[in-house]
Design an enzyme around this catalytic site. Structure first.
Site, PDB file in Angstrom:
ATOM      1  N   LYS A   1       0.846  -1.205   0.000  1.00  0.00           N
ATOM      2  CA  LYS A   1       0.000   0.000   0.000  1.00  0.00           C
ATOM      3  C   LYS A   1       0.873   1.242   0.000  1.00  0.00           C
ATOM      4  CE  LYS A   1       0.843   1.111   4.494  1.00  0.00           C
ATOM      5  NZ  LYS A   1       1.794   2.145   4.829  1.00  0.00           N
TER       6      LYS A   1
ATOM      7  N   ASP B   1      -2.590  -1.302  10.187  1.00  0.00           N
ATOM      8  CA  ASP B   1      -2.756  -1.251   8.729  1.00  0.00           C
ATOM      9  C   ASP B   1      -3.467  -2.478   8.174  1.00  0.00           C
ATOM     10  OD1 ASP B   1      -1.453   1.154   8.517  1.00  0.00           O
ATOM     11  OD2 ASP B   1       0.477   0.287   7.928  1.00  0.00           O
TER      12      ASP B   1
HETATM   13  O1  C5P Z   1      -0.356  -1.236  14.679  1.00  0.00           O
HETATM   14  P1  C5P Z   1       1.037  -1.662  14.385  1.00  0.00           P
HETATM   15  O2  C5P Z   1       1.410  -2.947  15.069  1.00  0.00           O
HETATM   16  O3  C5P Z   1       1.372  -1.674  12.937  1.00  0.00           O
HETATM   17  O4  C5P Z   1       1.946  -0.543  15.013  1.00  0.00           O
HETATM   18  C1  C5P Z   1       3.307  -0.725  15.243  1.00  0.00           C
HETATM   19  C2  C5P Z   1       3.771   0.374  16.169  1.00  0.00           C
HETATM   20  O5  C5P Z   1       3.697   1.632  15.507  1.00  0.00           O
HETATM   21  C3  C5P Z   1       2.932   0.536  17.410  1.00  0.00           C
HETATM   22  O6  C5P Z   1       3.373  -0.303  18.439  1.00  0.00           O
HETATM   23  C4  C5P Z   1       3.148   2.003  17.743  1.00  0.00           C
HETATM   24  O7  C5P Z   1       4.390   2.182  18.364  1.00  0.00           O
HETATM   25  C5  C5P Z   1       3.246   2.645  16.374  1.00  0.00           C
HETATM   26  N1  C5P Z   1       1.942   3.163  15.896  1.00  0.00           N
HETATM   27  C6  C5P Z   1       1.409   4.283  16.480  1.00  0.00           C
HETATM   28  N2  C5P Z   1       0.199   4.773  16.054  1.00  0.00           N
HETATM   29  C7  C5P Z   1      -0.457   4.182  15.018  1.00  0.00           C
HETATM   30  C8  C5P Z   1       0.081   3.039  14.395  1.00  0.00           C
HETATM   31  C9  C5P Z   1       1.292   2.560  14.855  1.00  0.00           C
HETATM   32  O8  C5P Z   1       1.985   4.861  17.419  1.00  0.00           O
HETATM   33  N3  C5P Z   1      -1.610   4.682  14.585  1.00  0.00           N
END
Ligand code: C5P
Length: 297
Positions: free
Chosen positions: A12, A138
């Site tokens: 993406k 995502d």
């Molecule tokens: O949701 P995901 O596991 O992809 O996110 C990885 C890390 O990225 C989270 O642990 C966080 O530190 C950061 N993150 C965030 N805010 C978001 C998405 C991700 O702070 N909206």
């Protein structure tokens, strides 16, 4: 019922990525426009009596198996349908890892979709979406049924949009991994905390054409990424000089992408990017997300 199901797991691009502020959960509130592209990994799930097994093909280092999102997605699926985790999953990796292109998230979504197709749709789309959001911010986009969507909250709340006409895209990776948590921390530090977004009224009509998208495009991570890896800023400047209508950092980095009006313009931008040390992929934006297909054997 089929014994094997295969599905493409597309990368993406975030055509717009605004980080609005930090929530008490530690996650950040976003306002983003997701767009799927043809550069894709491939996930194949096979029915088998043995314990769940994951085979990764074509990969660089994906980290410890217990952290692998395909494995975690499969375990979540079997837990959700109340069955022991069985089968064999093959992941063919093409999307660069930790490059801001959502490869791991897409692989997780593809695993959920393929497993549910293999099990006759037992879980259903609502459960899949819920499990997807547990796996990562995502992941839901790749299950939303569209190739273009406005996302908010962590990115897991989505408004699926009518597709844009497909356009050629050049994706270029500088060979630096930028883990997402680190990028969010660096941005929060640079801003000194708090909520930093100005009021804004987005025109839905802007999302109907590439000219409109160019007006609302932007990525809050781009300035910091370009400062910490100057090659990123140089690559983006090169794409713009070569005629990209949108040239931007991918997600929280480190890849960059350019959307072009013709394959010729895109292809002409590739050599200068390679010359600067980027690995490049030619792709197209997608109008529809990939569907699972049953395969023999
Ligand atoms: O949701 P995901 O596991 O992809 O996110 C990885 C890390 O990225 C989270 O642990 C966080 O530190 C950061 N993150 C965030 N805010 C978001 C998405 C991700 O702070 N909206």
């Amino acid at each position: 019922m089929a014994d094997s199901v295969r599905i493409d797991a597309p990368a993406k691009l975030n055509l717009r990525l605004r980080v609005l502020g930090r929530e008490s959960s530690g996650f950040h509130a976003l306002e983003t426009v997701f767009c799927a592209v043809s550069l894709a990994d491939e996930v194949t799930v096979r029915r088998s009596e043995g314990e769940l097994r994951l085979v990764v093909d074509g990969a660089t280092d994906l980290g410890p198996p217990e952290h692998n999102l395909v494995r975690r997605a499969a375990l979540r699926y079997f837990e959700g349908i109340g069955e022991p985790a069985r089968g064999r999953i093959t992941l063919l990796k093409r999307i660069p890892v930790a490059g801001g292109l959502g490869g791991g998230s897409s692989d997780a979504a593809a695993t959920l979709t393929a497993l549910d197709a293999l099990h006759g749709g037992r879980a259903g789309s609502e459960s899949l979406l819920r499990w997807a959001a547990e796996l990562g911010s995502d992941v839901p986009f790749f299950l939303c049924g569209g190739a273009l969507a406005l996302g908010w909250s962590r990115g897991e709340r989505l408004l699926v949009l009518p597709p844009l006409p497909p356009r050629p895209v050049l994706i270029a990776n500088p060979g630096v991994e930028m883990p997402t948590p680190k990028a969010f921390r660096a941005l929060a530090d640079a801003r000194g905390g708090g909520w930093t977004a100005w009021p804004c009224a987005l025109d839905a009509g802007a999302l109907r054409s590439w000219e409109g998208v160019a007006e609302i495009a932007g990525n809050d991570f781009e300035e910091l990424a370009g400062r910490s890896v100057p090659r990123i800023a140089q690559g983006l400047a090169e794409m713009r000089v070569r005629g990209a209508i949108v040239a931007q950092l991918a997600g929280s980095g480190s890849s960059v992408f350019g959307v072009f009006t013709s394959p010729e313009l895109r292809d002409a931008a590739e050599a200068p990017l390679r010359h600067r040390g980027f690995t490049c992929w030619r792709a197209e934006t997608l109008a529809t997300p990939p569907l699972p297909r049953s395969i023999a054997g």
